[in-house]
Design an enzyme around this catalytic site. Structure first.
Site, mmCIF file in Angstrom:
data_model
loop_
_atom_site.group_PDB
_atom_site.id
_atom_site.type_symbol
_atom_site.label_atom_id
_atom_site.label_comp_id
_atom_site.label_asym_id
_atom_site.label_seq_id
_atom_site.Cartn_x
_atom_site.Cartn_y
_atom_site.Cartn_z
ATOM 1 N N SER A 8 0.796 -1.227 0.000
ATOM 2 C CA SER A 8 0.000 0.000 0.000
ATOM 3 C C SER A 8 0.834 1.285 0.000
ATOM 4 O O SER A 8 0.280 2.381 -0.094
ATOM 5 C CB SER A 8 -0.926 0.010 1.216
ATOM 6 N N CYS A 9 2.148 1.169 0.077
ATOM 7 C CA CYS A 9 3.031 2.342 0.147
ATOM 8 C C CYS A 9 3.141 3.031 -1.222
ATOM 9 O O CYS A 9 3.454 2.397 -2.229
ATOM 10 C CB CYS A 9 4.413 1.899 0.633
ATOM 11 N N ASP A 10 2.909 4.344 -1.253
ATOM 12 C CA ASP A 10 2.980 5.103 -2.501
ATOM 13 C C ASP A 10 4.375 5.066 -3.125
ATOM 14 O O ASP A 10 4.509 4.996 -4.346
ATOM 15 C CB ASP A 10 2.558 6.557 -2.281
#
Length: 115
Positions: A8-10
């Site tokens: 989920s990390c950009d």
């Protein structure tokens, strides 16, 4: 090549999109769901300083108690903390055959080291 991070990390998303855009094959290891071993963290800290690997700009670090933060003084204490709080690891960590190629996302560094 293995990309270590959190799905989920950009920053991880930017990195994996960059790799795909340059037709580079990689395996993704989500250490939020799969975890990360102390042995792997020690491999990384033998190549890259623990200060680089501990993400002190993220919300996980900021939420830690000051007494915990002040006890992170060397590789051993940092490895123990990263093992228990994988969100503290700067991401992504990209390695190939056990060698750390990059930590974080930097297009110029990627172009120089990964292509």
């Amino acid at each position: 090549m293995i990309v270590y991070g959190i799905k989920s990390c950009d920053t991880v998303k930017k990195s994996t999109e960059w790799l795909k855009g340059h037709n580079l094959q990689f395996e993704f290891h989500d250490y939020k769901s799969k975890g990360i071993s102390e042995e792997k963290l020690r491999e990384w800290t033998s190549q890259v300083s623990w200060e680089v690997l501990v993400n002190k700009k993220g919300t996980t670090w900021k939420k830690l108690d000051e007494s915990v933060k002040s006890n992170i003084i060397d590789e051993a204490s940092a490895v123990e903390l990263m093992k228990d709080h994988t969100s503290l690891i700067k991401r992504p960590v990209i390695e190939d055959n056990g060698r750390v190629l990059a930590v974080g996302f930097n297009e110029k560094e990627y172009a120089a080291k990964l292509t």
